[in-house]
Design a protein around this motif. Structure first.
Motif, PDB file in Angstrom:
ATOM      1  N   SER A  73      21.756  28.771  56.752  1.00  0.00           N
ATOM      2  CA  SER A  73      22.283  27.506  57.131  1.00  0.00           C
ATOM      3  C   SER A  73      21.280  27.012  58.368  1.00  0.00           C
ATOM      4  O   SER A  73      21.327  25.781  58.433  1.00  0.00           O
ATOM      5  N   LEU A  74      20.642  27.933  58.942  1.00  0.00           N
ATOM      6  CA  LEU A  74      19.668  27.277  59.997  1.00  0.00           C
ATOM      7  C   LEU A  74      18.435  26.524  59.337  1.00  0.00           C
ATOM      8  O   LEU A  74      18.052  25.584  60.158  1.00  0.00           O
ATOM      9  N   CYS A  75      18.192  26.957  58.258  1.00  0.00           N
ATOM     10  CA  CYS A  75      17.203  26.314  57.599  1.00  0.00           C
ATOM     11  C   CYS A  75      17.641  24.871  56.893  1.00  0.00           C
ATOM     12  O   CYS A  75      17.132  23.679  57.106  1.00  0.00           O
ATOM     13  N   LEU A  76      18.841  25.010  56.649  1.00  0.00           N
ATOM     14  CA  LEU A  76      19.596  23.686  56.184  1.00  0.00           C
ATOM     15  C   LEU A  76      19.708  22.422  57.413  1.00  0.00           C
ATOM     16  O   LEU A  76      19.505  21.567  57.312  1.00  0.00           O
ATOM     17  N   LEU A  77      20.100  23.238  58.487  1.00  0.00           N
ATOM     18  CA  LEU A  77      20.137  22.387  59.656  1.00  0.00           C
ATOM     19  C   LEU A  77      18.698  22.042  60.179  1.00  0.00           C
ATOM     20  O   LEU A  77      18.714  20.719  60.569  1.00  0.00           O
ATOM     21  N   GLU A  78      17.855  22.552  59.933  1.00  0.00           N
ATOM     22  CA  GLU A  78      16.182  22.228  60.208  1.00  0.00           C
ATOM     23  C   GLU A  78      16.132  20.902  59.382  1.00  0.00           C
ATOM     24  O   GLU A  78      15.496  20.097  59.970  1.00  0.00           O
ATOM     25  N   GLN A  79      16.509  20.977  57.931  1.00  0.00           N
ATOM     26  CA  GLN A  79      16.315  19.855  56.891  1.00  0.00           C
ATOM     27  C   GLN A  79      16.966  18.569  57.539  1.00  0.00           C
ATOM     28  O   GLN A  79      16.804  17.453  57.500  1.00  0.00           O
ATOM     29  N   VAL A  80      18.498  18.737  57.960  1.00  0.00           N
ATOM     30  CA  VAL A  80      19.079  17.880  58.522  1.00  0.00           C
ATOM     31  C   VAL A  80      18.608  17.204  59.880  1.00  0.00           C
ATOM     32  O   VAL A  80      18.565  15.943  59.496  1.00  0.00           O
ATOM     33  N   VAL A  81      18.050  17.835  60.480  1.00  0.00           N
ATOM     34  CA  VAL A  81      17.387  17.497  61.967  1.00  0.00           C
ATOM     35  C   VAL A  81      16.135  16.432  61.562  1.00  0.00           C
ATOM     36  O   VAL A  81      15.888  15.493  62.191  1.00  0.00           O
ATOM     37  N   ARG A  82      15.479  16.740  60.117  1.00  0.00           N
ATOM     38  CA  ARG A  82      14.313  16.200  59.895  1.00  0.00           C
ATOM     39  C   ARG A  82      14.961  14.564  59.372  1.00  0.00           C
ATOM     40  O   ARG A  82      14.253  13.538  59.546  1.00  0.00           O
ATOM     41  N   VAL A  83      15.927  14.898  58.536  1.00  0.00           N
ATOM     42  CA  VAL A  83      16.496  13.393  58.068  1.00  0.00           C
ATOM     43  C   VAL A  83      16.890  12.577  59.504  1.00  0.00           C
ATOM     44  O   VAL A  83      16.610  11.265  59.209  1.00  0.00           O
ATOM     45  N   VAL A  84      17.586  13.304  60.334  1.00  0.00           N
ATOM     46  CA  VAL A  84      17.784  12.602  61.569  1.00  0.00           C
ATOM     47  C   VAL A  84      16.722  11.730  62.134  1.00  0.00           C
ATOM     48  O   VAL A  84      16.665  10.799  62.652  1.00  0.00           O
ATOM     49  N   ARG A  85      15.530  12.669  62.254  1.00  0.00           N
ATOM     50  CA  ARG A  85      14.362  12.137  62.952  1.00  0.00           C
ATOM     51  C   ARG A  85      13.544  10.895  62.055  1.00  0.00           C
ATOM     52  O   ARG A  85      13.349   9.833  62.654  1.00  0.00           O
ATOM     53  N   GLU A  86      13.915  11.128  60.594  1.00  0.00           N
ATOM     54  CA  GLU A  86      13.081  10.144  59.821  1.00  0.00           C
ATOM     55  C   GLU A  86      13.969   8.794  60.173  1.00  0.00           C
ATOM     56  O   GLU A  86      13.618   7.539  59.586  1.00  0.00           O
ATOM     57  N   ALA A  87      15.285   9.032  60.278  1.00  0.00           N
ATOM     58  CA  ALA A  87      16.149   7.878  60.603  1.00  0.00           C
ATOM     59  C   ALA A  87      15.719   7.022  61.761  1.00  0.00           C
ATOM     60  O   ALA A  87      16.534   6.051  62.183  1.00  0.00           O
ATOM     61  N   GLY A  88      15.039   7.765  62.704  1.00  0.00           N
ATOM     62  CA  GLY A  88      14.425   7.164  64.073  1.00  0.00           C
ATOM     63  C   GLY A  88      15.329   7.844  65.419  1.00  0.00           C
ATOM     64  O   GLY A  88      15.448   6.926  66.387  1.00  0.00           O
ATOM     65  N   TRP A  89      15.961   9.101  65.077  1.00  0.00           N
ATOM     66  CA  TRP A  89      16.852   9.302  66.155  1.00  0.00           C
ATOM     67  C   TRP A  89      16.317  10.835  66.605  1.00  0.00           C
ATOM     68  O   TRP A  89      15.982  11.569  66.053  1.00  0.00           O
ATOM     69  N   ALA A  90      16.569  11.079  67.858  1.00  0.00           N
ATOM     70  CA  ALA A  90      16.476  12.317  68.441  1.00  0.00           C
ATOM     71  C   ALA A  90      17.662  12.978  68.971  1.00  0.00           C
ATOM     72  O   ALA A  90      18.358  12.282  69.316  1.00  0.00           O
ATOM     73  N   VAL A  91      17.821  14.404  68.937  1.00  0.00           N
ATOM     74  CA  VAL A  91      18.962  14.977  69.344  1.00  0.00           C
ATOM     75  C   VAL A  91      18.963  14.950  70.905  1.00  0.00           C
ATOM     76  O   VAL A  91      17.804  15.440  71.609  1.00  0.00           O
ATOM     77  N   GLY A  92      19.748  14.440  71.431  1.00  0.00           N
ATOM     78  CA  GLY A  92      20.117  14.302  73.028  1.00  0.00           C
ATOM     79  C   GLY A  92      20.724  15.394  73.531  1.00  0.00           C
ATOM     80  O   GLY A  92      20.334  16.372  74.189  1.00  0.00           O
ATOM     81  N   ASN A  93      21.946  15.819  73.014  1.00  0.00           N
ATOM     82  CA  ASN A  93      22.670  17.191  73.182  1.00  0.00           C
ATOM     83  C   ASN A  93      23.674  17.371  72.079  1.00  0.00           C
ATOM     84  O   ASN A  93      24.231  16.476  71.477  1.00  0.00           O
ATOM     85  N   ILE A  94      24.109  18.727  72.035  1.00  0.00           N
ATOM     86  CA  ILE A  94      24.978  19.231  70.985  1.00  0.00           C
ATOM     87  C   ILE A  94      26.111  20.215  71.956  1.00  0.00           C
ATOM     88  O   ILE A  94      25.559  20.793  72.721  1.00  0.00           O
ATOM     89  N   ASP A  95      27.372  19.899  71.595  1.00  0.00           N
ATOM     90  CA  ASP A  95      28.449  20.699  72.111  1.00  0.00           C
ATOM     91  C   ASP A  95      29.150  21.169  71.299  1.00  0.00           C
ATOM     92  O   ASP A  95      29.740  20.145  70.411  1.00  0.00           O
ATOM     93  N   ALA A  96      29.514  22.261  70.893  1.00  0.00           N
ATOM     94  CA  ALA A  96      30.163  23.091  69.705  1.00  0.00           C
ATOM     95  C   ALA A  96      31.280  24.247  70.455  1.00  0.00           C
ATOM     96  O   ALA A  96      30.903  24.546  71.247  1.00  0.00           O
ATOM     97  N   THR A  97      32.319  24.365  69.795  1.00  0.00           N
ATOM     98  CA  THR A  97      33.316  25.030  69.713  1.00  0.00           C
ATOM     99  C   THR A  97      33.650  25.992  68.584  1.00  0.00           C
ATOM    100  O   THR A  97      33.737  25.362  67.604  1.00  0.00           O
ATOM    101  N   VAL A  98      33.517  27.025  68.726  1.00  0.00           N
ATOM    102  CA  VAL A  98      33.948  28.187  67.464  1.00  0.00           C
ATOM    103  C   VAL A  98      35.231  28.766  67.908  1.00  0.00           C
ATOM    104  O   VAL A  98      35.534  29.088  68.954  1.00  0.00           O
ATOM    105  N   VAL A  99      36.267  28.561  66.722  1.00  0.00           N
ATOM    106  CA  VAL A  99      37.336  28.891  66.791  1.00  0.00           C
ATOM    107  C   VAL A  99      37.702  30.253  66.166  1.00  0.00           C
ATOM    108  O   VAL A  99      37.718  30.178  64.810  1.00  0.00           O
ATOM    109  N   ALA A 100      37.849  31.519  66.868  1.00  0.00           N
ATOM    110  CA  ALA A 100      38.125  32.753  66.178  1.00  0.00           C
ATOM    111  C   ALA A 100      39.036  33.749  67.085  1.00  0.00           C
ATOM    112  O   ALA A 100      38.742  33.877  68.220  1.00  0.00           O
ATOM    113  N   GLN A 101      39.968  34.238  66.332  1.00  0.00           N
ATOM    114  CA  GLN A 101      40.831  34.998  67.232  1.00  0.00           C
ATOM    115  C   GLN A 101      39.643  36.507  67.457  1.00  0.00           C
ATOM    116  O   GLN A 101      40.042  36.965  68.623  1.00  0.00           O
TER     117      GLN A 101
END
Ligand code: MG
Length: 157
Positions: A73-101
């Motif tokens: 899925s990291l390779c899929l994420l890389e492809q997503v980032v490429r699409v985002v760049r092609e659309a003219g945008w750069a990642v500013g920041n990401i904030d994520a939460t994993v919910v797991a017992q």
């Protein structure tokens, strides 16, 4: 600026590796899915695609397509980032939460941030990963599955 939100859930089952944020975490169960079922990478990918209003990873990488069977899925994420760049945008920041017992994820947070940041082509300081339980409540509390939430901010490239 553009803001994006992603949410994903996968079921915990036996005889699967547990991959979160590209990191293999030792645990008695793993997440079930067509790809490696990296729920955190999926939530981040959906946040990025959401920010550019280009659908979601289910549409981009259909689970009926044998090419994505067991996909990293990291390779899929890389492809997503490429699409985002092609659309003219750069990642500013990401904030994520994993919910797991379980398992406890504290010791793996930095590794997950490093892997996600590398896949996104940004600094580790631009990627936050947090983990929480839901105090034994609901499907994460019972250990039936793991959920992940993510938000991102994009800046003009
Ligand atoms: Mg998913």
């Amino acid at each position: 600026m553009r803001i994006g939100h992603g949410y994903d859930v996968h079921r915990l089952v036996e005889n699967r590796k547990l991959i979160l944020g590209g990191v293999e975490i030792p645990f008695e169960k793993g997440l079930l899915g067509h790809s490696d079922a990296d729920v955190l990478a999926h939530a981040v990918s959906d946040a990025l695609l959401g920010a550019v209003a280009l659908g979601d990873i289910g549409g981009m990488f259909p689970d009926t397509d044998p090419r994505y069977r067991g996909a990293d899925s990291l390779c899929l994420l890389e492809q997503v980032v490429r699409v985002v760049r092609e659309a003219g945008w750069a990642v500013g920041n990401i904030d994520a939460t994993v919910v797991a017992q379980a398992p406890k994820l504290k010791g793996w947070i930095l590794s997950m941030r490093e892997k996600l940041a590398a896949a996104c082509g940004v600094e580790v300081s631009q990627v936050s990963v947090k983990a929480t339980t839901e105090e034994g409540l609901g499907f994460t509390g019972s250990g039936e599955g793991i959920a992940a939430h993510a938000v991102c901010l994009l800046l003009p490239a």
